[in-house]
Enzyme design. Structure first.
Site, short mmCIF file in Angstrom:
data_model
loop_
_atom_site.label_atom_id
_atom_site.label_comp_id
_atom_site.label_asym_id
_atom_site.label_seq_id
_atom_site.Cartn_x
_atom_site.Cartn_y
_atom_site.Cartn_z
N TYR A 1 48.49 35.69 30.36
CA TYR A 1 48.73 37.12 30.25
C TYR A 1 50.20 37.45 29.98
CZ TYR A 1 43.96 37.66 31.86
OH TYR A 1 42.59 37.60 31.96
N GLU B 1 51.47 25.52 24.50
CA GLU B 1 50.32 25.55 25.41
C GLU B 1 49.86 24.14 25.75
OE1 GLU B 1 47.51 25.93 27.81
OE2 GLU B 1 48.41 27.84 27.17
N GLY C 1 44.43 31.93 31.87
CA GLY C 1 43.44 32.34 32.85
C GLY C 1 42.36 33.24 32.30
N ASN D 1 38.21 33.47 33.93
CA ASN D 1 38.01 34.45 34.99
C ASN D 1 36.82 35.36 34.67
OD1 ASN D 1 38.92 36.56 33.29
ND2 ASN D 1 41.02 36.39 34.04
N GLY D 2 36.44 36.17 35.66
CA GLY D 2 35.35 37.11 35.46
C GLY D 2 35.79 38.40 34.84
N VAL E 1 55.78 21.28 28.09
CA VAL E 1 57.23 21.29 28.26
C VAL E 1 57.59 20.50 29.51
CG1 VAL E 1 59.22 22.75 28.77
CG2 VAL E 1 57.57 23.45 27.03
N GLU F 1 34.75 41.38 46.36
CA GLU F 1 34.00 41.47 45.12
C GLU F 1 32.57 40.98 45.37
OE1 GLU F 1 36.20 38.97 42.57
OE2 GLU F 1 37.95 40.29 42.52
N HIS G 1 43.71 33.04 42.38
CA HIS G 1 44.73 34.03 42.07
C HIS G 1 46.11 33.58 42.55
CE1 HIS G 1 41.28 37.21 42.59
NE2 HIS G 1 41.15 36.50 41.47
N ASN H 1 42.30 41.88 42.11
CA ASN H 1 42.51 40.86 41.08
C ASN H 1 43.83 41.11 40.38
OD1 ASN H 1 39.61 41.60 41.47
ND2 ASN H 1 39.36 39.66 40.41
#
Length: 557
Positions: free
Chosen positions: A70, A90, A164, A168-169, A299, A408, A493, A531
Site C-alpha cells: 500500500y 519486489e 498485502g 487480505n479480505g 534489497v 470481524e 496486521h 483493519n
C-alpha cells in the site's frame, strides 16, 4: 458511528457431523488481513504491474521504492505524477501468469506450490479441525503467503507485486475519528478525515455491500447469524466497506460469472473480483509510463553513495529462493515500503552493521500486532451458517469503547455445513515489541512474548462470553490445536518498527540520512483499532504529498 454501517470509522462437545469431508484446508481468518491479488479483476486482462524490469546492475534511478504494497504503491504513483521516474523492487513474484490449472492463484481449500513463501509445509491459520491436523507438504516455492515465525508470533504477509492486497479480505475500514489520536498522535485528524482518508478510499475503490442483497443471499448466511447473535446480546452490528467488486459478487452468487469469493478464494489470492493494488494504484502508476517493477528482487543493503544518493545492493532470486544475481544500483532517494516487518528488519540491520549509522535509537521500536486474536463458536442446529460462504467479510461487532475489541464476522468456507461462527478480533492490546540485531547469529530478532496476547483474549471475551451466555453456546476448541480455544499465535496486521515522529520526522523522513523515507505500516505504532490498510494508504498519501512539495528538486521533475 452508525449502528448499521462502519463507513469511516471494524470447545468441547462438538459432534463430528461428518464435518471433515471436503474441508481440505480451512480458510482461517485470512479473509481478514487488512493487513495484505494481483493482476486480475475477473480473470480479465487487467493492467498488470509495470513490466519494464528487471533493474540492471549499475543503473541510477531518481527514486527507488522497496516493496509494492500500500505505502509503496501510493509513493510510486504520486512521484510519477510529479514527473519522477520510479523503480520498485519486489521480493515476491509478479503473479501475472496462470498455473497448470489455468488460474493465477490456487484455491483456499487446496494449497499447492503457489500458496506459501519458501515453505515445504503449509502453516494455515486454522491448523486443526475436529482434532485432525490440516497442514500438508508443499513444494518449496516463492508462493503468495508468508507465514513468518518470529518472537513467539507468526506474522502473515503477502508476497508479490501488490503486497498485502494480494491475501487480505479487503475490509477497508477508516477508524472512528475519536480513536485517531491514539493511533497517530502527531498527525492532525482534521487533514486526515477531510483529505487523505477520502483520497485513499477513492484510490482503493472502496465500496459497501448492498444491505438488501446481503439480507437474502445464501453466501452471507454466516454473517447474518453473526449479526443476530451480536444484536441479541446488545452489541451493534456494522456493515464494513471492502475493496471487492460487489456487482461481480452478485453475478458469482447468481451463477452468471466465474466464482471467486463465492468459491472461497482469499487466503492464497483471488482470481476475479478482488480490487488489489494491481487494479488500482499500481495500474494508475503504470499508466504514467514512469514506473517500473522488478519482481523476485530483494534489497540487502542501502548505504550512502560517494557521489550523493544511496548505493543499493539487490539480490535477484529464482522461484526456489536461490540467489541468481547480485546487483548494485544508485538511487537519489529510497523509500522503505517492505511492510512493517520487512522495513523494520532491514533498517535495524543497516543501523547495527554501520551501513546507515545515522539512524536513531527509535529504529525497531513500537511494533505491535493490532491486537489480533481469533476464535470460533459452536452454534445450535437451528443456526446453520451455510455450506457456501463468500470469503469476503462485510460486517463486524463493535465493543471498542466498553471492552477494547472490534470483531470481524469471518467466513469459514469449507463447502460443508459447520454450524460454526468464526471471528477475528482487533483489540486494544497495549504491548509493543522491539526488533534487535543478533550479531552472533547475523539476524534480526523480535522480542514478542506469547503471554502478551492475554489482553487481547480478555478483550475479545467481552464480546463472545456474553454472546455464548445469551445463546447457550460454547467456544470451538478444535481449530487452533487440541483443546485450544483462542487463535493467539498470529497476526495479519503487523504495525510499527519505524514509528512516525520518532524513528522518522512527522512525514516519514528517516533521521540522520536525507533522502531516505519510510512510507508503510512501520510508521504506525502497533494498533489502528480496525483493519489497517486504509490508514496506511491515507498516511502514505499525506506524507508523499509533503515530501514531493518540500524535498524534490526542480531538476528531477
Amino acid at each position: 458511528m452508525s449502528d448499521r454501517t462502519l463507513h469511516g470509522n471494524h470447545s468441547e462437545g462438538i459432534s463430528r457431523r461428518g464435518f471433515m469431508a471436503g474441508t481440505g484446508s480451512l480458510l482461517g481468518a485470512a479473509a481478514l488481513a487488512g493487513h495484505s491479488r494481483p493482476a486480475h479483476a475477473r480473470n480479465r486482462t487487467a493492467a498488470p504491474a509495470p513490466a519494464a524490469g528487471p533493474i540492471e546492475s549499475g543503473a541510477r534511478v531518481p527514486s527507488l521504492v522497496i516493496g509494492t504494497g500500500y505505502g509503496g504503491s501510493v509513493a510510486a504513483l504520486r512521484l510519477a505524477e510529479a514527473g519522477v521516474d520510479v523503480h520498485m523492487v519486489e521480493m515476491g513474484m509478479a503473479w501475472d501468469t496462470p498455473g497448470p490449472d489455468g488460474k493465477v492463484f490456487c484455491n483456499t481449500t487446496s494449497p499447492d506450490y503457489r500458496a506459501y513463501w519458501l515453505r515445504t509445509r503449509t502453516k494455515q491459520p486454522l491448523s486443526n479441525f475436529l482434532g485432525f491436523p490440516l497442514d500438508k507438504d508443499v513444494p518449496r516455492h516463492t508462493g503468495i503467503l508468508d507465514a513468518e515465525e518470529m518472537g513467539g508470533i507468526t506474522v502473515y504477509q503477502g508476497r508479490g507485486v501488490g503486497g498485502g492486497s494480494l491475501v487480505n479480505g479487503g475490509m477497508a475500514v477508516t477508524p472512528r475519528r475519536a480513536n485517531f489520536p491514539a493511533i497517530l498522535p502527531s498527525v492532525d485528524p482534521a487533514e486526515m478525515y477531510a483529505t487523505y482518508y477520502p483520497r485513499a478510499n477513492a484510490g482503493l475503490g472502496v465500496g459497501l455491500v448492498d444491505p438488501a442483497w446481503f439480507d437474502t443471499v445464501d453466501c452471507y448466511r454466516f454473517a447474518r447469524v453473526g449479526r443476530k447473535h451480536a444484536q441479541r446480546s446488545g452489541f451493534p452490528f456494522l456493515f464494513v466497506p471492502d475493496v471487492y467488486d460487489w456487482d461481480y459478487m452478485k453475478r458469482e452468487a447468481a451463477g452468471t460469472a466465474p466464482k471467486s469469493a463465492v468459491a472461497g478464494e482469499i487466503l492464497y489470492g483471488n482470481n476475479h473480483g478482488k480490487k488489489s493494488l494491481q487494479q488500482t494504484y499500481l495500474a494508475r502508476a503504470r499508466a504514467t509510463g514512469r514506473v517500473t517493477v522488478s519482481p523476485l528482487h530483494k534489497v540487502t543493503s542501502v548505504t550512502p553513495a560517494p557521489g550523493g544518493g544511496y548505493t543499493v545492493t539487490i539480490e535477484q532470486i529464482d522461484t526456489t529462493g536461490t540467489t541468481t544475481a547480485t546487483k548494485t544500483v544508485t538511487a537519489d532517494r529510497v523509500f522503505f515500503a517492505a511492510g512493517s516487518v520487512g522495513t523494520s528488519k532491514l533498517l535495524v540491520r543497516l543501523k547495527a552493521t554501520g551501513a546507515l549509522p545515522g539512524l536513531n535509537g527509535e529504529i525497531g521500536k513500537g511494533w505491535g500486532d493490532n491486537g489480533n486474536v481469533m476464535c470460533g463458536r459452536a452454534n445450535h442446529l437451528w443456526d446453520p451458517t451455510g455450506k457456501v460462504q463468500a470469503s469476503i467479510p462485510c460486517g463486524g461487532i463493535d465493543n471498542w469503547d466498553a471492552g477494547g475489541a472490534f470483531a470481524e464476522i469471518a467466513p469459514l468456507p469449507t463447502g460443508i455445513e459447520t454450524y460454526a461462527s468464526f471471528y477475528l478480533s482487533i483489540t486494544r492490546n497495549p504491548h509493543r515489541a522491539e526488533f534487535t540485531y543478533n550479531a552472533a547469529a547475523g539476524r534480526v530478532e523480535l522480542n514478542w512474548q506469547t503471554a502478551w496476547k492475554q489482553p487481547s483474549i480478555d478483550m475479545a471475551r467481552t464480546i463472545f462470553d456474553r454472546i455464548n451466555a445469551r445463546e447457550g453456546t460454547i467456544y470451538r476448541s478444535d481449530l487452533f490445536g487440541l483443546n485450544k480455544v483462542w487463535g493467539d499465535h498470529l497476526t495479519y496486521h503487523p504495525l510499527g518498527g519505524a514509528v512516525l515522529d520518532k524513528a522518522t520526522d512527522n512525514h516519514g523522513r528517516l533521521h540522520g540520512h536525507p533522502g531516505l523515507y519510510v512510507i508503510d505500516g512501520a510508521l504506525i505504532p502497533g494498533n489502528t483499532s480496525v483493519n489497517p490498510f486504509v490508514t496506511i494508504t491515507a498516511l502514505a498519501e499525506r506524507n508523499i504529498e509533503n515530501i514531493i512539495a518540500t524535498d524534490l528538486q526542480q531538476g528531477e521533475r
